[in-house]
Write a protein that holds these residues in place. Sequence first.
Motif, short mmCIF file in Angstrom:
data_model
loop_
_atom_site.label_atom_id
_atom_site.label_comp_id
_atom_site.label_asym_id
_atom_site.label_seq_id
_atom_site.Cartn_x
_atom_site.Cartn_y
_atom_site.Cartn_z
N SER A 170 82.26 26.70 100.18
CA SER A 170 81.25 25.66 100.43
C SER A 170 81.41 25.11 101.85
O SER A 170 80.94 24.03 102.16
CB SER A 170 81.36 24.53 99.40
N ALA A 171 82.09 25.89 102.71
CA ALA A 171 82.39 25.42 104.07
C ALA A 171 81.21 25.56 105.02
O ALA A 171 81.26 25.03 106.14
CB ALA A 171 83.59 26.19 104.62
N ALA A 172 80.14 26.29 104.62
CA ALA A 172 78.95 26.50 105.45
C ALA A 172 79.36 27.04 106.82
O ALA A 172 80.13 27.99 106.89
CB ALA A 172 78.14 25.21 105.54
N ASP A 173 78.87 26.42 107.89
CA ASP A 173 79.17 26.92 109.23
C ASP A 173 80.30 26.14 109.91
O ASP A 173 80.48 26.23 111.13
CB ASP A 173 77.92 26.86 110.12
N GLY A 174 81.04 25.37 109.11
CA GLY A 174 82.17 24.65 109.68
C GLY A 174 83.25 25.60 110.18
O GLY A 174 83.42 26.70 109.65
N THR A 211 84.33 30.34 111.71
CA THR A 211 83.63 30.04 110.47
C THR A 211 84.16 30.97 109.37
O THR A 211 84.83 31.97 109.66
CB THR A 211 82.11 30.28 110.61
N GLN A 231 78.00 31.23 99.82
CA GLN A 231 78.09 29.78 99.93
C GLN A 231 77.56 29.11 98.67
O GLN A 231 76.49 29.49 98.16
CB GLN A 231 77.30 29.28 101.15
N ASP A 234 79.49 22.24 96.39
CA ASP A 234 80.86 21.87 96.02
C ASP A 234 81.08 21.90 94.51
O ASP A 234 82.10 22.38 94.02
CB ASP A 234 81.20 20.46 96.53
N ASP A 258 87.12 22.74 101.80
CA ASP A 258 85.87 23.32 102.29
C ASP A 258 84.90 22.22 102.75
O ASP A 258 84.21 22.37 103.76
CB ASP A 258 85.21 24.17 101.20
N THR A 261 86.01 21.17 106.10
CA THR A 261 85.63 22.15 107.11
C THR A 261 84.15 22.02 107.44
O THR A 261 83.75 22.01 108.62
CB THR A 261 85.93 23.58 106.61
N ARG A 262 83.33 21.90 106.41
CA ARG A 262 81.88 21.78 106.59
C ARG A 262 81.53 20.55 107.43
O ARG A 262 80.57 20.58 108.21
CB ARG A 262 81.22 21.70 105.20
N SER A 263 82.31 19.49 107.28
CA SER A 263 82.03 18.23 107.99
C SER A 263 82.40 18.29 109.47
O SER A 263 82.05 17.39 110.23
CB SER A 263 82.80 17.08 107.33
#
Length: 297
Positions: A170-174, A211, A231, A234, A258, A261-263
């Motif tokens: 769920s980290a997306a592009d972080g 990423t 993806q 959460d 995650d 990381t996403r944030s």
Amino acid sequence: MTETLLVTGASGHLGRAVINDLLDAQKVAPANVIATTRNPENLADLAARGVIVRAADFDDPASLEKAFKGADRVLIVSTGELDLKSDRRLKQHQAAVAAAKATGVSHLLYTSMPNPEPVSPVLFAGDHYGTEQAIKASGIPYTIFRNGWYQENLFLALPHAIASGKWYSSAADGRIAHGARDDMAAAIAASLASGSKESHVYTLTGPQAYTTNEIAALVSEVTGKPLEVIQLPDEALTEGVKAAGLPEDFARIIVSFDANTRSGRIGMVTDAIETLSGRKPRTLKQFLEANKAALLG
């Protein structure tokens, strides 16, 4: 005067690596190193090298005071207590800070995490933030190491992901700059042995932030196995981790990584490891290559 250096949690991966670096790279005399642990028999090999081994239990403040006596510089390696239903870990750390104050420690060092302030998504960040505040309130000069995520942490997810060909995240592009545990230990040991009297906060990271998709591409390049990143929200990822057999609290902690990381709160890259230790940190690709067999199971 030669200072006496103390490392808590010396039977753990990081504590042991710090002590080995003190002895081998920093050339600190074993008689000037104190290693503490709940079970001293686990450090028989260090005792055989001449290191002073003492029992210390973070749940027993008296044992901490006894263990810290005569130490000039103390490294508190954060404990592994991750009980989300209590503040036990923070109380353990506060007890260690109090013991350092009571025994006249001249410099206090601590292993924290990047950006542990209360807004952090990481569920145990408050333990680190509270400990940092206790250290600063103690009046003892300090060095805080905000350790980024270890490359070794990837063993939690990658072997299963490689086997299935799917990496749920769920980290997306972080982005995240995983660093080698031994590199962080070398930086910490160098600072512990430096005699520095000023207070510092260092963030320790690997040399490049990636990423999840970029990490997956590196994994595929090294292992020859396709790895698709999927993806999820959460909540869905938490349910998936629980379904894999992990307890709910641990599943929530993993997913909070995650979310962090996403944030964007773990995407920083610093040169602190090289500045402190004098050595270039291991890249993520080098880690994957060195551990290819283990990752493939």
